[in-house]
Write an enzyme that holds these catalytic residues in place. Structure first.
Site, short mmCIF file in Angstrom:
data_model
loop_
_atom_site.label_atom_id
_atom_site.label_comp_id
_atom_site.label_asym_id
_atom_site.label_seq_id
_atom_site.Cartn_x
_atom_site.Cartn_y
_atom_site.Cartn_z
N CYS A 133 0.84 -1.20 0.00
CA CYS A 133 0.00 0.00 0.00
C CYS A 133 0.87 1.25 0.00
O CYS A 133 1.41 1.64 1.04
CB CYS A 133 -0.93 0.00 1.21
SG CYS A 133 -2.04 1.44 1.28
N CYS A 136 -0.58 4.07 2.13
CA CYS A 136 -0.40 3.87 3.57
C CYS A 136 1.04 4.14 4.01
O CYS A 136 1.27 4.79 5.04
CB CYS A 136 -0.76 2.44 3.95
SG CYS A 136 -2.37 1.87 3.39
N ASP A 137 2.00 3.62 3.26
CA ASP A 137 3.38 3.56 3.74
C ASP A 137 4.38 4.39 2.96
O ASP A 137 5.55 4.48 3.36
CB ASP A 137 3.84 2.09 3.74
CG ASP A 137 2.97 1.22 4.62
OD1 ASP A 137 2.49 1.72 5.65
OD2 ASP A 137 2.76 0.04 4.27
#
Length: 309
Positions: A133, A136-137
């Site tokens: 992701c 997300c990261d």
């Protein structure tokens, strides 16, 4: 008979249960074999959930959700749903132990899981430098070099996204050509800090106690090994949609799905079958974010209440 059967206990399923029971539905059961919370409970750091100022783990973020969502009468049955069928206006939910329950409406919120590429070190370093992701990261690698594995639309789109955050993105693909749309490929090639590393196989991702420190790729023609020293590796080789409960005895699906098996829904989370809804990562064009899955669940519940009238 259940007013609503919710299949899946992640953010979408939990939120749907909260809104459905608080909205007046009396017999609502959420089927989730294991611990509720969904895939996000496996994330080590969450810093983009609205209203959550501190950086917390996915487990900590989801800790209070079940109690809140069950406050108005949502029941949690620790069982796996194997099949959903419909006869007339009534759904039959069959669980893994062979038992059946009837329901007036059903919400599928089983999600999807990232497909593993199968290279050495993938399992060992997943969540410690290997991610699926970028949204997300990606921020954790701001100003650093990263590698991204994949050649489809999602992979190239995420490479472009990462190029705006990271100093350099190595786009690693096993072929010389991509499976993405021409416009997506053109957009990717326009990014000066994306280096294409094509016609290679990933030999391994390696690291130490702190996490990933690099990956090795092997040229498929010449056999040469190239070592890319990066602290982050993003893998986008597809997702497996958890749509098994919708499969019928004849091999078809209870409702319409696309070529990837994602459930086709409208803006109200309605499927092609009246009374059957889908929310979260199992549906088409899902953003694969906790806040979006929760929004899907709320949207579905509001419309299920209206459907039941």
């Amino acid at each position: 008979m259940l007013d609503l059967a919710i299949i899946g206990g992640g953010p979408a399923g939990l939120t749907a249960g909260l809104y459905a029971t608080r909205g007046g539905l009396k017999n609502v059961t959420m089927f989730e074999m294991g611990m509720t919370g969904g895939q996000i409970t496996g994330s080590s750091e969450i810093e983009n959930y609205p209203g959550q100022g501190a950086i917390v783990s996915g487990m900590d973020l989801m800790q209070s959700w079940p109690e809140q969502c069950q406050r108005f009468g949502l029941k949690h049955e620790m069982n796996q749903v194997s099949k959903v069928t419909k006869s007339g206006d009534v759904f039959t939910v069959t669980t893994a132990d062979g038992k059946t329950q009837e329901a007036k409406s059903v919400l599928l919120a089983t999600g999807s899981v990232p497909r593993r590429a199968g290279f050495k070190g993938e399992k060992e370093f997943f969540g410690r430098g290997i991610s699926t992701c970028a949204t997300c990261d990606g921020f954790f690698y701001k100003g650093k070099e990263v590698a991204l594995i994949g050649g489809g639309d999602s992979a190239l789109e995420e490479a472009v996204y990462l190029s705006k955050i990271c100093s350099k993105v190595y786009l690693v693909h096993r072929r010389d050509t991509y499976r993405a749309a021409p416009s997506t490929i053109e957009h990717m090639k326009a990014c000066e800090n994306i280096e294409e590393v094509t016609n290679v196989m990933v030999e391994e991702v390696y690291g130490d106690a702190s996490g990933v420190t690099g990956l090795k790729v092997k040229n498929r023609d010449r056999g040469e090994i190239r070592d890319l020293a990066v602290p982050g590796v993003f893998v986008f080789v597809g997702r497996d949609v958890l749509n098994e409960p919708l499969k019928q005895d004849d091999g078809t699906f209870l409702c319409d799905v696309n070529d990837q098996g994602e459930v086709i829904v409208d803006l109200r989370m309605r499927t092609s079958v009246p009374g059957l809804y889908a929310a979260g990562d199992v549906r088409i064009e899902a953003a694969k974010q906790v806040v979006c899955a929760a929004g899907d669940g709320a949207t579905a519940a509001v419309n299920i209440i209206e459907y039941l009238g």
